[in-house]
Design an enzyme around this catalytic site. Structure first.
Site, PDB file in Angstrom:
ATOM      1  N   ASP A  63      -0.574  -1.967   2.980  1.00  0.00           N
ATOM      2  CA  ASP A  63       0.713  -1.059   2.626  1.00  0.00           C
ATOM      3  C   ASP A  63       1.344  -1.402   1.311  1.00  0.00           C
ATOM      4  O   ASP A  63       1.149  -2.426   0.609  1.00  0.00           O
ATOM      5  CB  ASP A  63       1.734  -1.573   3.634  1.00  0.00           C
ATOM      6  N   ASP A 111      -3.867   5.120  12.784  1.00  0.00           N
ATOM      7  CA  ASP A 111      -3.589   3.797  12.037  1.00  0.00           C
ATOM      8  C   ASP A 111      -4.872   2.795  12.657  1.00  0.00           C
ATOM      9  O   ASP A 111      -5.796   3.244  13.457  1.00  0.00           O
ATOM     10  CB  ASP A 111      -2.401   3.320  12.385  1.00  0.00           C
TER      11      ASP A 111
END
Ligand code: GLA
Length: 401
Positions: A203, A148
């Site tokens: 997201d 990430d």
């Protein structure tokens, strides 16, 4: 002889240009990830039960084979030697035991970390520990790393992801490398030699095309994500996929929306990583996630990312070229009312300019199959008629004669 030496040198240079483990994802990876439903509320009981259901439900059989533990699997601090520590309360039998259990079911296992100093959830990030963490992952025998991009202020994305890719390669255990940098630094421009897939957006959120604001950032409905990036489909293909984020099928949308989301992800050749609670999955959710003919479109060996052909009067038409001259075509009703479709094949020529492919409805008569209902319809001589509810989809496979 000189010519052959030069050729060998050239081949060697090309081979060594690619840093990642090659060939781990010839088709888009499929599996399950803990984040969309559980966030950091994960533990060994949940993962074991999920592994069991992946197998018993038939999901493994149709291709879902990775279980990825997202953020929250670590203790809040590294140990005195700087090693990552799996949370001993969440994983009382030890993470290695859990990984062995998942492997014993014929499944593969993935973990999450972050290029920054801390993960998005505030757990230890990898910055400065790349080689040490890669050795740890290799010792655990994992198969997949999602990496990430939180808490990375001031660092260069290409350099940070390249460093981790080299660290994984050096540790020696083949591990799929999944970059999760949200598309901010155009990872498709530098991802192919170092990673097997990369996120192209922020997201996902379980809605059709909403924007859900968290204040300083937003999550996105699946149609928003599908349309967020222009002109990046040529960067996706076997072993280097554009990742449109984990699935939200079974996470609260209507049946029509779940069907549309899944069809769209299949046409986009996106990784298919389920994100729902498998223990509470309805038969309908399972049916959507395991539609073999849709999965075959996603997993088609050409690995071509589909594209939008047209959008008119609330109906969006997306297409994907397939092996042997076949095509997949989906009609999405994006409007809030029922719509009627009358599609005259002969008046349309679908062209994929990047791959130099096109349909020839004027010369060839393709047979037409309704994928969701597993039913052969007529052919492309006839006009295609259907009624579509709001937010519903119909996907057809056109088989070249
Ligand atoms: C980011 C990623 C998500 C998830 C969370 C975990 O938001 O994009 O997919 O991994 O972090 O904190």
């Amino acid at each position: 002889m000189k010519k052959y030496t030069y050729l060998l040198f050239l081949l060697f240079s090309i081979a060594s240009f690619s840093q990642k483990f090659e060939g781990l994802a010839p088709t888009p990876p499929m599996g399950w990830n803990s984040w969309n439903t559980f966030e950091t509320n994960i533990d060994e009981k949940l993962i074991k039960e999920t592994a069991d259901i992946l197998v018993s439900s038939g999901m493994k059989e149709v291709g879902y084979n990775y279980i990825v533990l997202d953020d929250g699997w670590m203790a809040k601090e590294r140990d005195v030697n700087g090693n990552l520590v799996p949370d001993p309360i969440k994983f009382p039998s030890g993470l290695k035991n859990l990984i062995d259990y998942v492997h014993s079911k014929g499944l593969k296992f993935g973990l999450y970390n972050c290029a920054g100093t801390k993960t998005c959830g505030g757990y230890p990030g990898t910055r400065g520990f790349e080689y040490q963490d890669a050795r740890f992952y290799a010792s655990l025998n994992i198969d997949y790393l999602k990496y990430d991009w939180c808490n990375t202020e001031g660092i260069n994305a290409k350099e940070a992801y390249t460093t981790m890719s080299i660290a994984l390669k050096t540790a020696g255990k083949p591990i799929i490398f999944s970059m999760c940098e949200w598309g901010d630094n155009q990872p498709w421009n530098f991802g192919k030699p170092i990673a097997n897939l990369w996120r192209i957006s922020g997201d996902i959120y379980p809605c059709y095309d909403c924007e859900f604001s968290h204040g300083s950032w937003s999550s996105w409905g699946f149609f928003k994500i599908a349309e967020m990036r222009k002109d990046i489909r040529q960067f996706s293909g076997p072993d280097h996929w554009n990742d449109f984020d984990m699935l939200e099928v079974g996470d609260g949308m209507t049946l029509e929306e779940d069907k549309s989301h899944f069809a769209l992800w299949c046409l986009l050749a996106s990784p298919l990583i389920a994100g729902n609670d498998l223990r509470k999955m309805t038969p309908q959710t399972l049916k959507t996630l395991t539609n073999k003919e849709l999965i075959a479109i996603n997993q088609d060996a050409l690995g071509i990312q589909g594209f939008k052909y047209s959008e008119e009067n609330g109906i969006a038409i997306w297409v994907k070229p397939l092996e042997n001259g076949d095509w997949a075509i989906s009609f999405f009703n994006k409007s809030s009312t029922e719509k009627e479709i009358n599609f005259n094949w002969k008046q349309n020529t679908i062209v994929d300019e990047i791959n130099n492919l096109s349909t020839s409805f004027d010369k060839l008569n393709y047979s037409v199959r309704d994928i969701w209902n597993a039913k052969n319809l007529k052919n492309t001589k006839d006009i295609f008629n259907a009624k579509l509810k709001s937010h519903d989809v119909i996907t057809l496979r056109l088989n070249k004669p």
